[in-house]
Design a protein around this motif. Sequence first.
Motif, short mmCIF file in Angstrom:
data_model
loop_
_atom_site.label_atom_id
_atom_site.label_comp_id
_atom_site.label_asym_id
_atom_site.label_seq_id
_atom_site.Cartn_x
_atom_site.Cartn_y
_atom_site.Cartn_z
N ILE A 12 24.63 53.18 27.73
CA ILE A 12 24.74 53.84 29.03
C ILE A 12 24.60 52.82 30.16
O ILE A 12 25.36 52.84 31.15
CB ILE A 12 23.70 54.96 29.16
CG1 ILE A 12 24.02 56.09 28.17
CG2 ILE A 12 23.65 55.51 30.58
CD1 ILE A 12 22.96 57.17 28.10
N PHE A 13 23.64 51.92 30.03
CA PHE A 13 23.47 50.88 31.05
C PHE A 13 24.71 49.99 31.15
O PHE A 13 25.12 49.59 32.25
CB PHE A 13 22.25 50.03 30.73
CG PHE A 13 20.95 50.70 31.05
CD1 PHE A 13 20.92 51.80 31.89
CD2 PHE A 13 19.76 50.24 30.52
CE1 PHE A 13 19.72 52.43 32.19
CE2 PHE A 13 18.56 50.86 30.81
CZ PHE A 13 18.55 51.96 31.65
N LEU A 14 25.30 49.67 30.02
CA LEU A 14 26.53 48.87 30.03
C LEU A 14 27.65 49.60 30.76
O LEU A 14 28.37 49.02 31.58
CB LEU A 14 26.95 48.54 28.60
CG LEU A 14 28.31 47.85 28.43
CD1 LEU A 14 28.31 46.50 29.15
CD2 LEU A 14 28.62 47.67 26.95
N GLY A 15 27.79 50.90 30.47
CA GLY A 15 28.82 51.68 31.15
C GLY A 15 28.59 51.74 32.65
O GLY A 15 29.54 51.59 33.45
N PHE A 20 30.01 50.03 38.13
CA PHE A 20 29.62 49.39 39.40
C PHE A 20 30.53 48.21 39.71
O PHE A 20 30.98 48.05 40.87
CB PHE A 20 28.16 48.93 39.31
CG PHE A 20 27.74 48.05 40.45
CD1 PHE A 20 27.49 48.58 41.70
CD2 PHE A 20 27.62 46.68 40.25
CE1 PHE A 20 27.11 47.75 42.75
CE2 PHE A 20 27.24 45.85 41.29
CZ PHE A 20 26.98 46.40 42.55
N LEU A 21 30.80 47.38 38.71
CA LEU A 21 31.70 46.24 38.95
C LEU A 21 33.10 46.71 39.32
O LEU A 21 33.75 46.13 40.19
CB LEU A 21 31.73 45.35 37.70
CG LEU A 21 30.45 44.61 37.36
CD1 LEU A 21 30.63 43.82 36.07
CD2 LEU A 21 30.05 43.67 38.48
N ALA A 216 24.45 44.56 24.71
CA ALA A 216 24.33 44.86 23.27
C ALA A 216 23.03 44.29 22.71
O ALA A 216 22.32 44.95 21.94
CB ALA A 216 25.54 44.31 22.52
N SER A 217 22.72 43.05 23.09
CA SER A 217 21.45 42.46 22.64
C SER A 217 20.26 43.21 23.23
O SER A 217 19.22 43.35 22.57
CB SER A 217 21.39 40.99 23.03
OG SER A 217 21.34 40.84 24.44
N PHE A 218 20.40 43.71 24.46
CA PHE A 218 19.33 44.51 25.05
C PHE A 218 19.08 45.76 24.22
O PHE A 218 17.92 46.10 23.92
CB PHE A 218 19.72 44.88 26.48
CG PHE A 218 18.82 45.90 27.12
CD1 PHE A 218 17.60 45.53 27.65
CD2 PHE A 218 19.19 47.24 27.18
CE1 PHE A 218 16.76 46.46 28.23
CE2 PHE A 218 18.37 48.19 27.76
CZ PHE A 218 17.15 47.79 28.29
N ALA A 219 20.16 46.46 23.85
CA ALA A 219 19.99 47.67 23.05
C ALA A 219 19.37 47.37 21.69
O ALA A 219 18.47 48.08 21.22
CB ALA A 219 21.35 48.36 22.87
#
Length: 508
Positions: A12-15, A20-21, A216-219
């Motif tokens: 979700i954060f990636l999306g 935003f970008l 991905a590494s964060f997740a």
Amino acid sequence: SPCFFFALVGAIFLGLNLVFLGIHLICLCCCKREEESESKRPNSCCITWTAVVAGLICCAAVGIGFYGNSETNDGVYQLIYALDNANHTLSGIDSLVSGTTTQMKVALEQHLARLNEIFATRGDYVQTLKFMQQMAGNIVLQLSGLPVWGDVTVDLSQVASDVSYVEYYRWLSYLFLFILDLVICLIACLGLAKHSKCLLITMLCCGLFTLILSWASFAADVSAAVGTSDFCMAPDKFIVNMTQSDLSAEIVRYYLYCSQSLPNPFQQALTIYQRSLTTMQIQIQGLMQFAVPLFPTAAKDLVGIQQLLNYSETSLHQLTAMLDCRGLHKDYLDALIGICYDGVEGLLYLILFSLLAATSFSTIICAMPRAWKHLASRDRDYDDIDEEDPFNPQARRIAAHNPTRGQLRSFCSYSSSLGSQTSLQPPAQTISNAPVSEYMNQAVLFGGNPRYENVPLIGRGSPPPTVRILQVCEPPIFRLMMITGDSMAANFQPSTQLVEKIPQTVFL
């Protein structure tokens, strides 16, 4: 389920980051701002400082990531070493139990059978042998009551092997990710420094890819940290539930807590083993003292039984030490410290690395369109400059890349001989406050021929510009002929003609 939930949170954060970008890029494309010449330099300075700050954040994130990766690796390998030590201890227990049981069932039975034949005429000796056989049976019975650790050791070996395999590739993947982040920061700096659009496009594509890898590494790190933390909150219950099919809860708690208040579940078996072994040794010593003088052939078997009992006594001491809770409990604590302290701490640092890396690359990606627009406006400014202007750096670059293009001819190539100077007609008008005769004399002194100039140079001690140019730009051959006094100098005519200098009026 919590691990899956936090993995979903990372997605979700990636999306949200990508949305935003995208909104930022759309706003830059749609919103047309007025381009003012005064605002060009502050905008470029802002872009530069934004890239510098983002690069510093990325470098700090990589440093934190290196530390977190090392801490996680240390914790995981401490867990692996603890599992290997526990596996070695449990395998040693099984080896001692099986070896002692084999000695009591096979080797001792053979010796007792031969001694029964030798002592057949002595009933008291035969009765002693039967009593020894009974004691050996007690030892075998007590050893068979000990837990078999074969299944547990297989599970521990498999866990250690899988964890080592996963940890190696996890550590290597993060190492490549750190290197990739540094390379992309370097590409961004080079692109801004060299004003290269190709490098900026490469950085933009790699930055988006690295941004996805960071989230991905964060997740993955958040999921691993949450799962490990859940295990570390109550590791005892997890281990009891995992081993309840192979071991009794009493034995598991004995090793997990290793408290003086808890009884040793193996104490009774080990006590019976020791008493039976001591009784057998006493019986063997009696037979060697009284039966050997009567039956010399029995000495060999009695010595064999005595050696077997000595081996069993050594195995008893080793088995007692291995079954003690302190060794396995220490391995258990080492594993918990490795995974719950160093491992979780390293994962937290890796989570911080992922957040900082995502922030820095998002900032760089947001700054790239502005840098692109700045480079485009700079190219338009260069296009507005006259290419024929010799002081235009772009014109010099074009001339350097296109040597066949006509170059500006040197003024010295248009010089002529001294004889051609007389062909120049003086200007019709002269502006001078000095007397004409004095000016003519000054001209004759320097050039040999009367010249007229618009600029009065009387009193400055220097010849007129045209004469100075002729003196500097004389052909080398002609100058040499003049110095040596060659008679052909008067007839020498250069192939080029001197271009008359446009008279200019200078007010002194």
